[in-house]
Scaffold this active site. Structure first.
Site, PDB file in Angstrom:
ATOM      1  N   CYS A  34       0.837  -1.205   0.000  1.00  0.00           N
ATOM      2  CA  CYS A  34       0.000   0.000   0.000  1.00  0.00           C
ATOM      3  C   CYS A  34       0.871   1.254   0.000  1.00  0.00           C
ATOM      4  O   CYS A  34       1.315   1.707   1.053  1.00  0.00           O
ATOM      5  CB  CYS A  34      -0.924  -0.019   1.211  1.00  0.00           C
ATOM      6  SG  CYS A  34      -1.958   1.452   1.313  1.00  0.00           S
ATOM      7  N   CYS A  47      -0.420   4.103   2.051  1.00  0.00           N
ATOM      8  CA  CYS A  47      -0.315   3.957   3.514  1.00  0.00           C
ATOM      9  C   CYS A  47       1.122   4.210   3.978  1.00  0.00           C
ATOM     10  O   CYS A  47       1.346   4.816   5.010  1.00  0.00           O
ATOM     11  CB  CYS A  47      -0.690   2.553   3.974  1.00  0.00           C
ATOM     12  SG  CYS A  47      -2.148   1.872   3.220  1.00  0.00           S
ATOM     13  N   ASP A  48       2.102   3.692   3.220  1.00  0.00           N
ATOM     14  CA  ASP A  48       3.467   3.599   3.748  1.00  0.00           C
ATOM     15  C   ASP A  48       4.511   4.448   3.013  1.00  0.00           C
ATOM     16  O   ASP A  48       5.649   4.538   3.477  1.00  0.00           O
ATOM     17  CB  ASP A  48       3.918   2.125   3.724  1.00  0.00           C
ATOM     18  CG  ASP A  48       3.005   1.256   4.577  1.00  0.00           C
ATOM     19  OD1 ASP A  48       2.543   1.752   5.614  1.00  0.00           O
ATOM     20  OD2 ASP A  48       2.734   0.108   4.197  1.00  0.00           O
TER      21      ASP A  48
END
Ligand code: NAP
Length: 311
Positions: free
Chosen positions: A135, A138-139
């Site tokens: 992701c 997300c990261d």
């Protein structure tokens, strides 16, 4: 077991499940949505969605999902966190086991979607959350000014690579072939970005170093030269497609070789009263708008099914 028998339960809270919930709620069926492992589905892990009609400037994926949920809730849809451990679709009403609770329902809409695929290397699995990620949204933030890698040759990989150029100093896109599945527009965008470097005909054999709990590099194989070498990197992002989330159905419905549920007339499964919509049954289109479309169809079929049975 709770004695209440629901008219319909929707498994999955992505855009297919939420569209089904909206239609079922407006049909006064008081649907219950089981939100599942990835609440909000794949759109909740995306940034700008530019191809959902009605948003000329685009809309952030999580905002689109939040709007859909609010819209379904306004008409009476209910939501429950958790996921189905086991389902009995052999007897009616159907029984869904959430571990600490069982739910009975006359009809079921399976909209449990698909989840990111992994390479399956032990070193990769050991480093998930420590530099290995599926992701980017997300990261990516954690790898500001770092050199990182993205694996895959489809639109997801291009999208991740492009997104990650916002943070990383260099993004190397590693693909096992030299032919790309990605659409021309996405591939052209990635190729035009100075920060993205392409490494075709290459596979990952190992991720360094699980013992340090961080990614320091990859062992790569150049498939054309049949040569193995080490490649330093701070992170590995997977963009290699998705797996349908249908294992919990445990063989009670037909699937294709890759585990996607087989449906007839868009949303009918072989069990009367059980319908499937969205990415769990669609390997061909896999778009937010098509997932929403089949979610709508499934809810309409639930309404017709219950009406025909006199409920
Ligand atoms: P995809 O099109 O199936 O591509 C998966 C890629 O990963 C392929 O290049 C594949 O290689 C590679 N791959 C699969 N397993 C692998 C493994 N074990 N090791 C190494 N490489 C592996 O999946 P996707 O990119 O997620 O796209 C899915 C659908 O969503 C497509 O229809 C796509 O157009 C759509 N999508 C659209 C957008 C957008 O328009 N913004 C964004 C994301 C996705 P091979 O080619 O060698 O098989």
């Amino acid at each position: 077991m709770n004695n209440l028998v629901r008219e319909t339960v929707i498994v999955g809270s992505g855009c297919s499940g939420l569209t089904a919930a909206l239609y079922a709620a407006r049909a006064n069926l008081k649907p219950l949505v089981i939100e599942g492992h990835e609440v909000g589905g794949q759109l909740s892990l995306t940034t700008l969605v530019e191809n959902f009609p009605g948003w000329p400037e685009g809309i952030q994926g999580p905002d689109l999902i939040a709007n859909m949920k609010a819209q379904a809730a306004r008409f009476g849809a209910e939501f429950k966190t958790g996921h189905i451990v086991k389902a009995d679709l052999t007897n009616r009403p159907f029984t869904l086991d959430l571990g600490k609770e069982k739910i009975q329902t006359r009809t079921l809409i399976i909209a449990s979607g698909a989840s990111a695929r992994w390479l399956g290397l032990p070193s990769e699995q050991a480093l998930i959350g420590h530099g290995v990620s599926s992701c980017a949204t997300c990261d990516g933030f954690f790898f500001r000014d770092k050199e990182i890698t993205v694996i895959g040759g489809g639109d997801s990989a291009m999208e991740e690579a492009l997104f990650l150029t916002r943070f990383a100093s260099k993004v190397t896109l590693i693909h096992r072939r030299d032919v790309f599945r990605a659409s021309k527009i996405m591939l052209d965008r990635a190729r035009a970005n100075d920060k993205i470097h392409f490494l075709p005909d290459t596979i990952v054999e190992h991720v360094y170093e699980p013992e340090k709990h961080e990614v320091t590099g990859l062992k790569l194989r150049d498939c054309k030269l049949d040569k193995v070498y080490d490649f330093p990197t701070s992170a590995m992002f997977l963009g290699i497609g998705h797996e349908p989330n249908a294992k919990w159905v445990n063989g009670q419905l037909d699937t294709d070789a890759d585990g996607y549920l087989i449906t007839n007339n868009y949303v009918f499964t072989k069990i009367p009263g059980v319908f499937a919509s969205g990415d769990v049954q669609d390997r061909r289109y896999r778009q937010a708008i098509t997932a929403a479309g089949t979610g709508c169809m499934a809810a309409i079929e639930v309404e017709r099914f219950l009406e025909a049975e006199g409920h």
